[in-house]
Each structure stands twice: as structure tokens, then as C-alpha cells.
Design an enzyme around this catalytic site. Sequence first.
Site, mmCIF file in Angstrom:
data_model
loop_
_atom_site.group_PDB
_atom_site.id
_atom_site.type_symbol
_atom_site.label_atom_id
_atom_site.label_comp_id
_atom_site.label_asym_id
_atom_site.label_seq_id
_atom_site.Cartn_x
_atom_site.Cartn_y
_atom_site.Cartn_z
ATOM 1 N N LYS A 47 13.757 66.312 -58.198
ATOM 2 C CA LYS A 47 12.507 66.151 -57.841
ATOM 3 C C LYS A 47 12.730 63.936 -58.220
ATOM 4 C CE LYS A 47 9.507 69.418 -58.291
ATOM 5 N NZ LYS A 47 7.643 70.007 -59.383
ATOM 6 N N TYR B 265 5.205 72.403 -49.425
ATOM 7 C CA TYR B 265 4.415 72.856 -50.889
ATOM 8 C C TYR B 265 2.898 73.061 -49.457
ATOM 9 C CZ TYR B 265 6.692 71.117 -54.252
ATOM 10 O OH TYR B 265 7.533 70.883 -55.688
ATOM 11 N N ASN C 154 7.606 67.144 -63.896
ATOM 12 C CA ASN C 154 8.930 68.394 -64.196
ATOM 13 C C ASN C 154 10.170 68.592 -63.409
ATOM 14 O OD1 ASN C 154 7.761 69.249 -61.913
ATOM 15 N ND2 ASN C 154 6.869 71.169 -62.620
ATOM 16 N N HIS D 277 12.409 71.401 -58.838
ATOM 17 C CA HIS D 277 12.037 72.590 -57.737
ATOM 18 C C HIS D 277 13.085 73.643 -57.870
ATOM 19 C CE1 HIS D 277 10.309 75.081 -55.065
ATOM 20 N NE2 HIS D 277 11.797 75.106 -54.262
ATOM 21 N N GLU E 260 13.217 77.188 -47.459
ATOM 22 C CA GLU E 260 12.955 76.446 -47.791
ATOM 23 C C GLU E 260 14.107 75.462 -47.316
ATOM 24 O OE1 GLU E 260 12.116 76.504 -52.484
ATOM 25 O OE2 GLU E 260 10.054 76.470 -51.800
HETATM 26 P P1 RTP Z 1 8.409 73.893 -57.872
HETATM 27 O O1 RTP Z 1 7.542 74.685 -56.813
HETATM 28 O O2 RTP Z 1 7.820 71.851 -58.065
HETATM 29 O O3 RTP Z 1 9.402 74.621 -58.546
HETATM 30 O O4 RTP Z 1 6.824 74.824 -58.962
HETATM 31 P P2 RTP Z 1 6.547 75.813 -59.607
HETATM 32 O O5 RTP Z 1 7.477 76.845 -58.517
HETATM 33 O O6 RTP Z 1 6.939 75.588 -60.896
HETATM 34 O O7 RTP Z 1 4.693 75.908 -59.771
HETATM 35 P P3 RTP Z 1 4.100 75.239 -58.505
HETATM 36 O O8 RTP Z 1 2.876 76.031 -58.858
HETATM 37 O O9 RTP Z 1 4.760 75.844 -57.109
HETATM 38 O O10 RTP Z 1 3.609 74.423 -58.815
HETATM 39 C C1 RTP Z 1 4.634 72.603 -57.408
HETATM 40 C C2 RTP Z 1 4.344 71.820 -58.462
HETATM 41 O O11 RTP Z 1 3.317 71.305 -58.632
HETATM 42 C C3 RTP Z 1 3.273 70.633 -59.617
HETATM 43 N N1 RTP Z 1 1.604 71.282 -60.315
HETATM 44 N N2 RTP Z 1 0.970 70.201 -60.899
HETATM 45 N N3 RTP Z 1 -1.677 69.236 -62.017
HETATM 46 C C4 RTP Z 1 -1.487 70.570 -62.134
HETATM 47 O O12 RTP Z 1 -2.067 71.377 -62.837
HETATM 48 C C5 RTP Z 1 -0.249 71.005 -61.337
HETATM 49 N N4 RTP Z 1 0.850 71.976 -61.024
HETATM 50 C C6 RTP Z 1 1.145 72.323 -60.597
HETATM 51 C C7 RTP Z 1 4.050 70.187 -60.350
HETATM 52 O O13 RTP Z 1 4.783 69.352 -60.420
HETATM 53 C C8 RTP Z 1 4.991 72.358 -60.034
HETATM 54 O O14 RTP Z 1 6.438 71.752 -60.563
#
Ligand code: RTP
Length: 148
Positions: free
Chosen positions: A9, A49, A112, A115, A126
Amino acid sequence: MERTYVMVKPDGVQRGLVGEILKRFEQRGYQLLALELIHPTKERLEEHYQDLKSKPFFPALVEYMMSGPVVGMVFSGLEVVKGGRKMVGETNPLNSLPGSIRGDFCICVGKNIIHASDAVDSAEREIALWFPNGVKNYSSPMQGLLYE
Ligand code: RTP
């Protein structure tokens, strides 16, 4: 062989962590199939997303992801989706164990750094989204040393 999509990212790129992340996936034994630095558009990020569109953090997430270039990669290998997610750690870095990428390099869910696809079907979706011209497989002698 299974494939996954990994993206460093904008914060990860700005902090110079591309090489470290690539190194970890390569040294584990996953094969790099594609790599590109790009400035993602809002449309592409909204598509990426799409499952999070209704979340309150969605606008901030898209803004963050547009704050600089990202580096997308495709890796292949045995159960690379599951293995890649383990290497990345939990969504919230505070829940990520030291040794994982998020556990070693970040603190906050909103920054974070990486991804990785969460399922085989989303990985393929993707890969098609970020590499619309396709991704070629190639044979590597190294792979013979990793599998029985
Ligand atoms: P990613 O898709 O980026 O790999 O992350 P992930 O599967 O671990 O988590 P996901 O639930 O898909 O969330 C995507 C990205 O959104 C941001 N996020 N912010 N503020 C918040 O509560 C929150 N929750 C998620 C994070 O950048 C997360 O990686």
C-alpha cells in the site's frame, strides 16, 4: 498452481518496504509472476474494495489508497493464499504477531502497509483487475527444490 495478489500500500511504498516484503515472499518459496508500481485510480480501488462499500471507513480507505503509488505483485505456490495471509498478519496490526509483516512493520489499521487476497476466487478476481493484460506462468528450476 494457486495464485495470490499482494499489494504494498502507499505507506509501505513510501517507507521503502517493497524490497523487504518481496524478499519475504520469495524466501518462503513463492514464485513471483508479476510486479508493477502504479498510481491507482479511484474507480479501480472502488472495484478492488467492492465488498467494503457500505463500511463507514470506506471513503477514508480509498483516500488512503490514493495517497501515493502502490506496488502490485502476483505470487504462485502451494496454498499461497492462506500462506500469504499468515505472513501478512491480521487486519489490525495490534492483533498481528511479531514475525508477520504487519506485526513487524506497523501499528494502526488505517496504515497497515500491505494487502493480500483472502480467498482463491478473490485472488483471481484481483489479478484480473490489476493485471488486465494477463499474467504468464513460467517454469523455474527452484520450484523443483520446494515440492516433493
Ligand atoms: P486488505 O483487504 O487490505 O488485505 O485487508 P484485510 O483483508 O486484512 O481487511 P479488510 O476487512 O478487507 O479491510 C480492508 C482494509 O480497510 C482498512 N480498514 N480500516 N478503520 C477500520 O476499522 C478499518 N477496517 C479496515 C484496512 O486498511 C484494511 O486492510
